[in-house]
Design a protein around this motif. Structure first.
Motif, PDB file in Angstrom:
ATOM      1  N   PRO A  81     -77.669 104.627  79.014  1.00 49.56           N
ATOM      2  CA  PRO A  81     -77.859 105.103  77.637  1.00 49.56           C
ATOM      3  C   PRO A  81     -78.606 104.136  76.738  1.00 49.56           C
ATOM      4  O   PRO A  81     -79.108 104.544  75.683  1.00 49.56           O
ATOM      5  N   LEU A  82     -78.724 102.861  77.127  1.00 50.05           N
ATOM      6  CA  LEU A  82     -79.435 101.896  76.286  1.00 50.05           C
ATOM      7  C   LEU A  82     -80.926 102.189  76.210  1.00 50.05           C
ATOM      8  O   LEU A  82     -81.576 101.871  75.210  1.00 50.05           O
ATOM      9  N   PHE A  83     -81.490 102.819  77.258  1.00 55.35           N
ATOM     10  CA  PHE A  83     -82.938 102.889  77.383  1.00 55.35           C
ATOM     11  C   PHE A  83     -83.497 104.258  77.020  1.00 55.35           C
ATOM     12  O   PHE A  83     -82.920 105.293  77.350  1.00 55.35           O
ATOM     13  N   LEU A  84     -84.636 104.231  76.359  1.00 53.95           N
ATOM     14  CA  LEU A  84     -85.341 105.454  75.994  1.00 53.95           C
ATOM     15  C   LEU A  84     -85.892 106.121  77.254  1.00 53.95           C
ATOM     16  O   LEU A  84     -86.278 105.437  78.205  1.00 53.95           O
ATOM     17  N   PRO A  85     -85.963 107.456  77.276  1.00 52.67           N
ATOM     18  CA  PRO A  85     -86.469 108.141  78.476  1.00 52.67           C
ATOM     19  C   PRO A  85     -87.962 107.923  78.671  1.00 52.67           C
ATOM     20  O   PRO A  85     -88.707 107.703  77.710  1.00 52.67           O
ATOM     21  N   PHE A  86     -88.382 107.969  79.921  1.00 51.81           N
ATOM     22  CA  PHE A  86     -89.798 107.895  80.278  1.00 51.81           C
ATOM     23  C   PHE A  86     -90.393 109.302  80.283  1.00 51.81           C
ATOM     24  O   PHE A  86     -89.727 110.258  80.678  1.00 51.81           O
ATOM     25  N   THR A  87     -91.653 109.413  79.910  1.00 50.45           N
ATOM     26  CA  THR A  87     -92.392 110.643  80.163  1.00 50.45           C
ATOM     27  C   THR A  87     -92.889 110.601  81.610  1.00 50.45           C
ATOM     28  O   THR A  87     -92.892 109.547  82.254  1.00 50.45           O
ATOM     29  N   GLU A  88     -93.326 111.739  82.129  1.00 49.99           N
ATOM     30  CA  GLU A  88     -93.858 111.770  83.491  1.00 49.99           C
ATOM     31  C   GLU A  88     -95.081 110.868  83.620  1.00 49.99           C
ATOM     32  O   GLU A  88     -95.266 110.195  84.639  1.00 49.99           O
ATOM     33  N   ASP A  89     -95.935 110.832  82.599  1.00 43.72           N
ATOM     34  CA  ASP A  89     -97.118 109.965  82.634  1.00 43.72           C
ATOM     35  C   ASP A  89     -96.706 108.495  82.668  1.00 43.72           C
ATOM     36  O   ASP A  89     -97.327 107.679  83.373  1.00 43.72           O
ATOM     37  N   GLU A  90     -95.655 108.133  81.912  1.00 45.74           N
ATOM     38  CA  GLU A  90     -95.193 106.738  81.905  1.00 45.74           C
ATOM     39  C   GLU A  90     -94.604 106.353  83.255  1.00 45.74           C
ATOM     40  O   GLU A  90     -94.829 105.242  83.746  1.00 45.74           O
ATOM     41  N   ILE A  91     -93.873 107.267  83.875  1.00 47.63           N
ATOM     42  CA  ILE A  91     -93.326 106.996  85.199  1.00 47.63           C
ATOM     43  C   ILE A  91     -94.456 106.759  86.193  1.00 47.63           C
ATOM     44  O   ILE A  91     -94.427 105.796  86.984  1.00 47.63           O
ATOM     45  N   ALA A  92     -95.463 107.614  86.163  1.00 52.69           N
ATOM     46  CA  ALA A  92     -96.589 107.481  87.088  1.00 52.69           C
ATOM     47  C   ALA A  92     -97.311 106.149  86.877  1.00 52.69           C
ATOM     48  O   ALA A  92     -97.679 105.467  87.844  1.00 52.69           O
ATOM     49  N   PHE A  93     -97.509 105.770  85.614  1.00 52.47           N
ATOM     50  CA  PHE A  93     -98.195 104.509  85.332  1.00 52.47           C
ATOM     51  C   PHE A  93     -97.375 103.327  85.830  1.00 52.47           C
ATOM     52  O   PHE A  93     -97.905 102.407  86.467  1.00 52.47           O
ATOM     53  N   MET A  94     -96.062 103.321  85.562  1.00 50.66           N
ATOM     54  CA  MET A  94     -95.234 102.191  85.935  1.00 50.66           C
ATOM     55  C   MET A  94     -95.121 102.064  87.461  1.00 50.66           C
ATOM     56  O   MET A  94     -95.074 100.953  87.992  1.00 50.66           O
ATOM     57  N   GLU A  95     -95.119 103.179  88.175  1.00 50.62           N
ATOM     58  CA  GLU A  95     -95.066 103.100  89.628  1.00 50.62           C
ATOM     59  C   GLU A  95     -96.350 102.496  90.191  1.00 50.62           C
ATOM     60  O   GLU A  95     -96.327 101.820  91.220  1.00 50.62           O
ATOM     61  N   GLU A  96     -97.449 102.710  89.492  1.00 47.84           N
ATOM     62  CA  GLU A  96     -98.712 102.128  89.929  1.00 47.84           C
ATOM     63  C   GLU A  96     -98.835 100.678  89.467  1.00 47.84           C
ATOM     64  O   GLU A  96     -99.429  99.833  90.151  1.00 47.84           O
ATOM     65  N   VAL A 154     -70.556  91.187  61.901  1.00 46.58           N
ATOM     66  CA  VAL A 154     -71.593  92.020  62.504  1.00 46.58           C
ATOM     67  C   VAL A 154     -71.123  93.463  62.547  1.00 46.58           C
ATOM     68  O   VAL A 154     -69.929  93.754  62.411  1.00 46.58           O
ATOM     69  N   GLU A 155     -72.061  94.369  62.778  1.00 50.83           N
ATOM     70  CA  GLU A 155     -71.740  95.776  62.906  1.00 50.83           C
ATOM     71  C   GLU A 155     -71.140  96.048  64.285  1.00 50.83           C
ATOM     72  O   GLU A 155     -71.634  95.527  65.295  1.00 50.83           O
ATOM     73  N   PRO A 156     -70.081  96.862  64.369  1.00 51.33           N
ATOM     74  CA  PRO A 156     -69.421  97.083  65.654  1.00 51.33           C
ATOM     75  C   PRO A 156     -70.083  98.128  66.544  1.00 51.33           C
ATOM     76  O   PRO A 156     -69.675  98.319  67.670  1.00 51.33           O
ATOM     77  N   GLY A 157     -71.096  98.834  66.068  1.00 56.89           N
ATOM     78  CA  GLY A 157     -71.680  99.934  66.827  1.00 56.89           C
ATOM     79  C   GLY A 157     -72.492  99.478  68.022  1.00 56.89           C
ATOM     80  O   GLY A 157     -72.770  98.285  68.198  1.00 56.89           O
ATOM     81  N   PRO A 158     -72.903 100.417  68.883  1.00 49.66           N
ATOM     82  CA  PRO A 158     -73.672 100.084  70.084  1.00 49.66           C
ATOM     83  C   PRO A 158     -75.061  99.570  69.715  1.00 49.66           C
ATOM     84  O   PRO A 158     -75.567  99.834  68.623  1.00 49.66           O
ATOM     85  N   PRO A 159     -75.710  98.830  70.622  1.00 51.42           N
ATOM     86  CA  PRO A 159     -77.058  98.338  70.343  1.00 51.42           C
ATOM     87  C   PRO A 159     -78.066  99.472  70.243  1.00 51.42           C
ATOM     88  O   PRO A 159     -77.852 100.559  70.798  1.00 51.42           O
ATOM     89  N   GLU A 160     -79.142  99.215  69.536  1.00 50.71           N
ATOM     90  CA  GLU A 160     -80.192 100.214  69.359  1.00 50.71           C
ATOM     91  C   GLU A 160     -80.853 100.529  70.693  1.00 50.71           C
ATOM     92  O   GLU A 160     -81.072  99.622  71.529  1.00 50.71           O
ATOM     93  N   ARG A 161     -81.164 101.795  70.927  1.00 51.85           N
ATOM     94  CA  ARG A 161     -81.851 102.181  72.163  1.00 51.85           C
ATOM     95  C   ARG A 161     -83.213 101.505  72.224  1.00 51.85           C
ATOM     96  O   ARG A 161     -83.867 101.307  71.190  1.00 51.85           O
ATOM     97  N   ARG A 162     -83.634 101.168  73.420  1.00 47.49           N
ATOM     98  CA  ARG A 162     -84.856 100.371  73.577  1.00 47.49           C
ATOM     99  C   ARG A 162     -85.661 100.852  74.772  1.00 47.49           C
ATOM    100  O   ARG A 162     -85.107 101.480  75.686  1.00 47.49           O
ATOM    101  N   PRO A 163     -86.951 100.536  74.814  1.00 49.75           N
ATOM    102  CA  PRO A 163     -87.753 100.876  75.984  1.00 49.75           C
ATOM    103  C   PRO A 163     -87.438  99.962  77.154  1.00 49.75           C
ATOM    104  O   PRO A 163     -86.956  98.839  76.976  1.00 49.75           O
ATOM    105  N   LEU A 164     -87.703 100.436  78.336  1.00 52.28           N
ATOM    106  CA  LEU A 164     -87.535  99.680  79.563  1.00 52.28           C
ATOM    107  C   LEU A 164     -88.897  99.532  80.217  1.00 52.28           C
ATOM    108  O   LEU A 164     -89.593 100.521  80.435  1.00 52.28           O
ATOM    109  N   MET A 165     -89.278  98.321  80.535  1.00 48.42           N
ATOM    110  CA  MET A 165     -90.558  98.101  81.216  1.00 48.42           C
ATOM    111  C   MET A 165     -90.363  98.149  82.735  1.00 48.42           C
ATOM    112  O   MET A 165     -89.288  97.846  83.229  1.00 48.42           O
TER     113      MET A 165
END
Length: 255
Positions: free
Chosen positions: A27-42, A244-255
């Motif tokens: 849940p921490l990470f933002l979803p990939f688009t299909e184009d992003e998945i294809a790019f990262m696999e390459e 500090v704020e007790p809530g969960p960390p902000e969602r972030r991209p995954l490289m």
């Protein structure tokens, strides 16, 4: 643009396709688009296994590779000329490491494994291709760099303004939140396989002071770090102690 570097570094594991990566489903990470998945696999070159104590990136050296942490934990540390050490921060699943050397030509600190680690490997020489051909991914990389800068600012405020108990509460809550967000929370506890010296070096405290402060938090039944496991009994109280704020960390991209 940096000079070309030797990229003949052995990858020790067959790569898992990005679309099958278990980490990106957390849940921490933002979803990939299909184009992003294809790019990262390459873009991905392979995977590397690291043993505890291994230095992944050396201070003062250029690295031909960039890494995303898939599994395991480590730390970033700056060593002074007289041998004293400042832990800059802890390396956790989802972190992107090596960008400093990729942009500045050399690392300004060490990155060392504390547990067995699995790293996703990228060729540093292709970093510029990412900026040219995948602007959305380049923006994600910029976002990650901005978050690192924000964290260092928060750390500086902690070292300058929080007392020992507040520092420990801030650090334990942030680490517990982050490790929980990547799916490592089991019955309120997350793996935290570091030494008290590591935490003391990160927070500008002595080991003795760190030990006594941790004992007070344990006695108050707020948090407990024993046996390589960090358990938070009362996140709201811990957040109040650390300001500090007790809530969960902000969602972030995954490289």
């Amino acid at each position: 643009m940096p000079d070309p570097v030797n990229t003949s570094v052995h990858c020790t594991a067959a790569p898992v396709p990005c679309r099958d990566c278990a980490l990106r489903r957390q849940p921490l990470f933002l979803p990939f688009t299909e184009d992003e998945i294809a790019f990262m696999e390459e873009f991905k070159r392979g995977e590397r296994s690291v043993v505890p104590g291994e230095v992944i990136l050396h201070e003062g050296e250029a690295s031909p590779l960039l890494f995303t942490v898939l599994r395991g934990q480590g730390l970033r540390a700056k060593t002074l000329a007289d041998g004293r050490r400042q832990v800059v921060n802890f390396v956790l699943p989802g972190d992107f490491i090596g960008l400093q050397a990729g942009l500045l030509g050399e690392m300004k600190h060490n990155v060392e494994a504390r547990t067995p680690m699995a790293l996703c490997v990228f060729n540093r020489a292709r970093l510029w291709e990412l900026f040219r051909t995948a602007p959305e991914r380049a923006y994600d990389l910029t976002w990650i760099a901005a978050v690192e800068e924000h964290f260092l600012g928060e750390t500086l405020a902690t070292l300058g303004q929080r007392d020992a108990t507040e520092r420990l509460a801030w650090a334990l809550l942030r680490l517990w939140q982050r490790l929980s967000a990547v799916g490592l929370n089991r019955d309120g506890a997350v793996p935290f396989p570091f030494r008290q010296q590591d935490l003391a070096d990160a927070l500008g405290l002595s080991v003795v002071h760190t030990n006594k402060t941790l004992a007070r938090l344990r006695e108050r039944q707020v948090a407990d770090w024993t046996g390589g496991r960090l358990r938070v009994h009362d996140a709201k109280r811990l957040a109040a102690i650390g300001h500090v704020e007790p809530g969960p960390p902000e969602r972030r991209p995954l490289m």
